[in-house]
Design a protein around this motif. Structure first.
Motif, PDB file in Angstrom:
ATOM      1  N   THR A 184     -29.423   3.521  62.089  1.00 14.95           N
ATOM      2  CA  THR A 184     -29.049   3.364  60.698  1.00 14.95           C
ATOM      3  C   THR A 184     -29.864   2.206  60.146  1.00 14.95           C
ATOM      4  O   THR A 184     -30.573   1.514  60.891  1.00 14.95           O
ATOM      5  N   ALA A 185     -29.744   1.965  58.860  1.00 12.21           N
ATOM      6  CA  ALA A 185     -30.466   0.840  58.255  1.00 12.21           C
ATOM      7  C   ALA A 185     -30.048  -0.472  58.904  1.00 12.21           C
ATOM      8  O   ALA A 185     -30.871  -1.348  59.151  1.00 12.21           O
ATOM      9  N   GLU A 186     -28.755  -0.616  59.236  1.00 11.14           N
ATOM     10  CA  GLU A 186     -28.284  -1.871  59.834  1.00 11.14           C
ATOM     11  C   GLU A 186     -28.829  -2.058  61.250  1.00 11.14           C
ATOM     12  O   GLU A 186     -29.285  -3.142  61.608  1.00 11.14           O
ATOM     13  N   ARG A 234     -42.533   3.072  51.781  1.00  9.52           N
ATOM     14  CA  ARG A 234     -43.013   4.077  52.734  1.00  9.52           C
ATOM     15  C   ARG A 234     -42.792   3.590  54.170  1.00  9.52           C
ATOM     16  O   ARG A 234     -42.392   4.354  55.042  1.00  9.52           O
ATOM     17  N   ASP A 235     -43.081   2.305  54.409  1.00  9.94           N
ATOM     18  CA  ASP A 235     -42.876   1.730  55.743  1.00  9.94           C
ATOM     19  C   ASP A 235     -41.407   1.823  56.157  1.00  9.94           C
ATOM     20  O   ASP A 235     -41.099   2.171  57.303  1.00  9.94           O
ATOM     21  N   LEU A 288     -39.893   3.854  59.282  1.00  9.28           N
ATOM     22  CA  LEU A 288     -39.100   3.190  60.317  1.00  9.28           C
ATOM     23  C   LEU A 288     -37.725   3.832  60.470  1.00  9.28           C
ATOM     24  O   LEU A 288     -37.224   3.993  61.585  1.00  9.28           O
ATOM     25  N   LEU A 289     -37.098   4.207  59.347  1.00  9.31           N
ATOM     26  CA  LEU A 289     -35.786   4.843  59.425  1.00  9.31           C
ATOM     27  C   LEU A 289     -35.873   6.211  60.095  1.00  9.31           C
ATOM     28  O   LEU A 289     -34.974   6.612  60.821  1.00  9.31           O
ATOM     29  N   GLU A 290     -36.976   6.908  59.847  1.00 12.18           N
ATOM     30  CA  GLU A 290     -37.127   8.250  60.417  1.00 12.18           C
ATOM     31  C   GLU A 290     -37.526   8.211  61.889  1.00 12.18           C
ATOM     32  O   GLU A 290     -37.022   8.969  62.701  1.00 12.18           O
ATOM     33  N   HIS A 291     -38.463   7.306  62.226  1.00 13.30           N
ATOM     34  CA  HIS A 291     -39.032   7.314  63.572  1.00 13.30           C
ATOM     35  C   HIS A 291     -38.681   6.095  64.410  1.00 13.30           C
ATOM     36  O   HIS A 291     -38.995   6.056  65.593  1.00 13.30           O
TER      37      HIS A 291
END
Length: 197
Positions: free
Chosen positions: A83-85, A158-159, A163-166
């Motif tokens: 997750t973002a956290e 975009r970064d 990062l959230l996806e991969h």
């Protein structure tokens, strides 16, 4: 300067060492003790007896707030998507300056979703530093403002999405195809002398 830090809520009073119980009121003090910020979690009794008078006058005092201790939840399934956290925690652990803009944007996203609260904003060495608290766990995040320019935001977004996806360790891209084997000398001569169509 890279102001990345997480400080979790203590499990016991830092003055009398008595363990906190679930939902017990406690006081959190934040001090600037270079090179870092220092968090102190104090029970109500120690606050009244030792800290309520003059806490703000102590050297390096930044902030004080009152909250309630929440006992840690049992760990559920360890396999879960970032997750973002959790990504922000990983970025802070790595303490890599190239991820500072992404970490800052993640913290702002979490603040807007009301998952992090700004407890204080200070200036250190000429830069703004935000002190966030995760209300559920009591963890403190200190994150320096990277002073992003408007023309940098699109790339940072975009970064963050990448990062959230991969995650921090994206899967390796496909290896390039190996070079074709060289033709034997006889075949090479025939192909060079063959008429073009």
């Amino acid at each position: 300067m890279n102001e990345w830090n997480i400080q979790s809520r203590a499990g016991a009073c830092e003055s009398c060492a008595q363990p906190f119980t679930d939902k017990q009121p406690l006081h959190t003090l934040l001090f600037d003790e270079p090179p870092e910020l220092r968090r102190m979690d104090i029970c109500e009794a120690c606050w009244q007896n030792q800290f309520s008078q003059g806490a703000r006058d102590r050297k390096g005092f930044i902030s004080h707030w009152q909250t309630a201790y929440q006992a840690p939840a049992p760990i559920a399934d360890p396999i879960h998507k970032d997750t973002a956290e959790t990504l922000l925690r990983k970025l802070i652990e790595q303490n890599d300056p190239r991820y500072a803009p992404a970490g800052y944007i993640l913290a702002v996203m979490l603040e807007r979703k009301r998952l992090l609260k700004v407890k204080e904003q200070i200036t250190r060495e000429g830069r703004r530093v935000f002190i966030y608290e995760q209300p559920r766990t009591g963890d403190i995040f200190t994150i320096a403002d990277p002073d992003l320019r408007l023309d940098q935001l699109e790339q940072v977004q975009r970064d963050v999405a990448q990062l959230l996806e991969h995650g921090l360790n994206p899967p390796a891209t496909e290896a390039p195809a190996p070079n074709p084997k060289p033709l034997p000398a006889q075949e090479r001569e025939q192909s060079e002398t063959a008429p073009a169509n």
